[in-house]
Motif scaffolding. Sequence first.
Motif, PDB file in Angstrom:
ATOM      1  N   PHE A   1      -9.313   4.473  -6.357  1.00 30.35           N
ATOM      2  CA  PHE A   1      -8.474   5.726  -5.883  1.00 30.35           C
ATOM      3  C   PHE A   1      -8.281   6.519  -7.325  1.00 30.35           C
ATOM      4  O   PHE A   1      -8.355   5.922  -8.303  1.00 30.35           O
ATOM      5  CB  PHE A   1      -7.128   5.194  -5.489  1.00 30.35           C
TER       6      PHE A   1
ATOM      7  N   LEU B   1       0.023   3.011  -3.466  1.00 28.95           N
ATOM      8  CA  LEU B   1      -0.918   4.046  -3.495  1.00 28.95           C
ATOM      9  C   LEU B   1      -0.391   5.010  -2.464  1.00 28.95           C
ATOM     10  O   LEU B   1      -1.063   6.102  -2.103  1.00 28.95           O
ATOM     11  CB  LEU B   1      -2.091   3.451  -2.852  1.00 28.95           C
ATOM     12  N   GLN B   2       0.758   5.176  -2.230  1.00 23.80           N
ATOM     13  CA  GLN B   2       1.621   6.010  -1.241  1.00 23.80           C
ATOM     14  C   GLN B   2       0.694   6.254   0.130  1.00 23.80           C
ATOM     15  O   GLN B   2       0.753   7.374   0.699  1.00 23.80           O
ATOM     16  CB  GLN B   2       1.628   7.297  -1.998  1.00 23.80           C
ATOM     17  N   LEU B   3       0.210   5.197   0.795  1.00 23.83           N
ATOM     18  CA  LEU B   3      -0.612   5.326   1.859  1.00 23.83           C
ATOM     19  C   LEU B   3       0.324   5.169   3.136  1.00 23.83           C
ATOM     20  O   LEU B   3       1.257   4.217   3.108  1.00 23.83           O
ATOM     21  CB  LEU B   3      -1.757   4.282   2.115  1.00 23.83           C
TER      22      LEU B   3
ATOM     23  N   TYR C   1       0.926  -1.292  -0.091  1.00 21.86           N
ATOM     24  CA  TYR C   1      -0.146   0.135  -0.108  1.00 21.86           C
ATOM     25  C   TYR C   1       0.890   1.260   0.175  1.00 21.86           C
ATOM     26  O   TYR C   1       0.631   2.233  -0.595  1.00 21.86           O
ATOM     27  CB  TYR C   1      -0.862   0.015   1.049  1.00 21.86           C
TER      28      TYR C   1
ATOM     29  N   ASP D   1      -4.100   8.794   3.054  1.00 20.92           N
ATOM     30  CA  ASP D   1      -3.583   9.448   1.917  1.00 20.92           C
ATOM     31  C   ASP D   1      -2.876  10.821   2.344  1.00 20.92           C
ATOM     32  O   ASP D   1      -2.151  11.429   1.169  1.00 20.92           O
ATOM     33  CB  ASP D   1      -4.277   9.497   0.774  1.00 20.92           C
TER      34      ASP D   1
END
Length: 121
Positions: A76, A26-28, A22, A46
């Motif tokens: 997203f 998704l840069q979470l 993740y 986020d």
Amino acid sequence: MNFTFAHNNLNVLNLEKSLAFYKQALQLEETRRLEKTDFTLVFLGDGKTHHKLELTWLKNRKEPYNLGDNEIHLAFTVDNFEQAYGLHKEMGCICYENKDMGIYFIADPDGYWLEIIPERR
């Protein structure tokens, strides 16, 4: 009475592998963690919205989750669709593309599908 989204939950088999996925895909980032004897909850954000993704790791579970037809997904938006597509292609996690709609899906380590949508301007 007003309801507001708080979080979505996904159960994961390997917490560290999921956290790495993740973050890369998704840069979470982890925003909160709750450690209990039998399970760990990790909330990811986020950095832009209040909505969180909660990953639940049941410490004694050894078998993969049965996702059925896997018809449920999270979506997203991304501001640079081509760059995101390149990253996900390199990661080998793209599981479905719908070029007519201009979207695609990636699968996380447990097989959950995540829809990637270009930001509409």
